[in-house]
Write an enzyme that holds these catalytic residues in place. Structure first.
Site, PDB file in Angstrom:
ATOM      1  N   GLU A  26      24.367   6.869  14.452  1.00  0.00           N
ATOM      2  CA  GLU A  26      25.003   7.960  13.716  1.00  0.00           C
ATOM      3  C   GLU A  26      23.946   8.955  13.250  1.00  0.00           C
ATOM      4  OE1 GLU A  26      27.536   6.390  10.663  1.00  0.00           O
ATOM      5  OE2 GLU A  26      28.854   5.381  12.085  1.00  0.00           O
ATOM      6  N   HIS A  76      31.854  15.690   5.073  1.00  0.00           N
ATOM      7  CA  HIS A  76      31.807  15.169   6.439  1.00  0.00           C
ATOM      8  C   HIS A  76      32.136  16.314   7.393  1.00  0.00           C
ATOM      9  CE1 HIS A  76      32.370  12.628   9.915  1.00  0.00           C
ATOM     10  NE2 HIS A  76      31.932  11.599   9.213  1.00  0.00           N
ATOM     11  N   ARG A 100      24.263  15.068   8.036  1.00  0.00           N
ATOM     12  CA  ARG A 100      25.593  15.635   7.799  1.00  0.00           C
ATOM     13  C   ARG A 100      25.578  16.991   7.112  1.00  0.00           C
ATOM     14  NH1 ARG A 100      28.954  10.210   5.886  1.00  0.00           N
ATOM     15  NH2 ARG A 100      29.111   9.295   7.964  1.00  0.00           N
ATOM     16  N   HIS A 110      33.785  14.150   1.374  1.00  0.00           N
ATOM     17  CA  HIS A 110      33.879  12.801   1.921  1.00  0.00           C
ATOM     18  C   HIS A 110      33.271  11.740   1.021  1.00  0.00           C
ATOM     19  CE1 HIS A 110      33.893   9.536   4.781  1.00  0.00           C
ATOM     20  NE2 HIS A 110      32.575   9.470   4.813  1.00  0.00           N
ATOM     21  N   ARG A 168      23.348  11.385   1.526  1.00  0.00           N
ATOM     22  CA  ARG A 168      23.449  10.003   1.999  1.00  0.00           C
ATOM     23  C   ARG A 168      23.239   9.891   3.500  1.00  0.00           C
ATOM     24  NH1 ARG A 168      27.659   6.841   4.095  1.00  0.00           N
ATOM     25  NH2 ARG A 168      29.222   8.465   3.726  1.00  0.00           N
TER      26      ARG A 168
END
Length: 537
Positions: free
Chosen positions: A129, A243, A289, A350, A385
């Protein structure tokens, strides 16, 4: 010393409320709360409070997986380095070290409960990811959170020492001599006091405050609001992770399209059909992100469109149906075939990094109050994060909180049984959460500007001063907490006059380490201030 509660009317006498006693109370039944409950000494009587059904929890909705460096080409040190890099200089390194190094034990814990994860020929199938330098995402298809939540819930039901209180809303914490010893909850239509030697807040984050969110309105920061009113230090509320890929369903709900799609090779295209991410970042679709979300917003503004597109057509129907079962089914139900259609997407709130400040054992600035999971600000995530570190954090810190309670339980404190009138003299305003969410989307979204945030804050404060009353219903409790959390977010975002991680100020586009390599800390009656680190004894 008078007991204190800030939402409940001062006319209410605690002595007249139903009163229940536990050794430990856990507020919140997601992955963090259930981990604490299952890790506590089984001799302890535990009250586990759940506000909503399991399906509404952020844990249940989590699709991607849990990051653990298990690959032959990977290492703990590289996972730590990735987490620090994405955190943009605000990670608390001891928290990062503890989380990553205890990740294998967290996996063993879940597997011991019965959780299973996808496997390949050489062991666990590891996905990749955004922000990760290696494949290290342990997952169960695209329903990892649901699988873990259901597995843990079955174990909870088998534990005789755990009393599960469903549809139970925490109103306020009970405090005496600046020490937490329980909470007031609304259960089965009436107020109840729950008293315990240790109280654990595990209520999740506040992304549900935003109109466009991958989580439900239930994720509106109720636990943070209660802890704030009780006097706990709150940190990093300005850092809200958006997100990049969320899909608006026919019903109007926002559905997350897991980052694992891009990890498996799906790409982003703009309104002209062009792949655009490599124009913004060298890692393309697998950039952190915050970078991907801002790139999408730039493309949307440039083309004056509301969506860009996720393209997974080249991955093939057979692979997509097997690997992304939940996503494929949801999109099919909304008229989209992943193997032949471009999927319209846009960023959505998100995950929230801010919350109740804790140390490495989940202890807060209030004695006997612990916090873990998304409700806590442990310092693990810094300003942004790293993908799939959140489920991991819930298990690692949930186990750490349980260990602290187990080891220190006899000396925590003697249970306070005295009852008194509540000293509540402050009138409260509650707001229209739908209207508030739309406002936050506009002024505190992916791109922010001081002027618009300041205007929104003034309106919020004017409404509070003009129309205040005691709150008496769940709707009003939610509305008041939402109003309070929105104020904290806006004040923190206004104080941070720079751009860092998930917090991007159009009027201050540069990162300023000299002035802002610090945390915004907020406490009741003390305003918002910048600190190097929150001090917790």
């Amino acid at each position: 010393m008078t007991e204190r509660s800030y939402i409940v009317s001062p006319k209410i006498n605690i002595a007249e409320l139903d009163d229940r006693h536990y050794d430990a109370i856990i507020i919140g039944a997601g992955i963090a709360g259930m981990t604490v409950a299952l890790s506590l000494d089984p001799k302890l009587k535990v009250g586990l409070i759940s506000k909503e059904h399991l399906e509404e929890s952020s844990t249940y909705k989590a699709q991607g997986g849990m990051a653990i460096s298990l690959g032959a080409d990977d290492s703990l040190e590289e996972h730590i380095a990735d987490t620090l890099r994405v955190g943009r200089g605000l990670c608390h390194e001891p928290a990062v070290e503890a989380t990553i190094r205890e990740a294998p034990n967290a996996l063993d814990f879940l597997q011991s409960l019965g959780a299973d994860f996808n496997r390949g020929e050489d062991g666990l199938y590891l996905g990749k990811e955004a922000g990760h330098s290696h494949h290290r995402i342990v997952h169960y298809y695209d329903s990892t959170g649901r699988h873990i939540a259901e597995t843990m819930a079955k174990q909870i039901q088998m534990q005789e020492n755990i009393d599960m209180l469903d549809q139970c809303f925490v109103v306020d914490l009970l405090m005496q001599n600046d020490q937490c010893y329980g909470c007031i909850v609304l259960h089965s239509g009436k107020l109840v006091t729950l008293r315990a030697h240790a109280v654990v807040m595990a209520t999740g984050g506040y992304s549900g405050l935003f109109a466009r969110s991958t989580n439900s309105i239930a994720a509106n920061g109720d636990g943070i609001a209660a802890a704030y009113r009780a006097g706990a230090a709150i940190a990093d509320m300005e850092f809200v992770q958006f997100h990049p890929t969320s899909f608006a369903t026919l019903s109007g709900d926002i559905f997350l399209l897991t980052e694992a799609l891009r990890g498996e090779g799906a790409i982003l295209r703009n309104a002209a059909g062009e792949r655009f991410m490599f124009s913004y970042h060298g890692d393309g679709e697998l950039a952190p992100r915050d970078e991907v979300s801002r790139a999408i917003v730039t493309e949307l503004q440039s083309a004056k469109q509301e969506v860009v597109f996720l393209d997974a057509r080249h991955l093939g129907k057979e692979f997509l149906i097997d690997r992304f079962r939940q996503v494929y089914g949801e999109l099919l139900g909304n008229g989209y075939y992943m193997e032949k259609d471009l999927i319209p997407i846009a960023p959505a709130a998100h995950y929230t990094i801010g919350g109740i400040a804790t140390n490495l054992w989940g202890q807060t600035t209030l004695p006997c109050l612990f916090a873990c999971g998304e409700v806590a600000a442990t310092g693990l995530h810094g300003a942004n994060r790293l993908a799939s570190n959140s489920l991991l954090e819930g298990v690692v810190f949930g186990r750490r909180v349980a260990q602290a309670i187990n080891q220190g339980f006899p000396a925590i404190h003697s249970l306070i049984r005295r009852k008194a009138m509540i000293d509540g003299t402050i009138l409260r305003h509650w707001c229209d959460t739908k209207k508030l969410g739309i406002t936050l989307d506009k002024v505190a979204g992916v791109v922010r500007k001081g002027e618009s945030m300041c205007s929104a804050l003034k309106v919020l404060q004017q409404e509070e001063n003009r129309d205040s009353s005691y709150v008496t219903s769940i709707q009003e409790y939610h509305g008041y907490n939402a109003c309070q959390l929105a104020e904290l977010v806006l004040k923190a975002a206004l104080l941070r006059c720079e751009s860092r991680g998930t917090h991007y100020r159009e009027d201050y586009p540069e990162k300023k380490d000299a002035d802002f390599s610090k945390h915004v800390v907020q406490q009741w009656g003390k305003g918002s201030v910048l600190h190097e680190q929150v001090s917790i004894r």
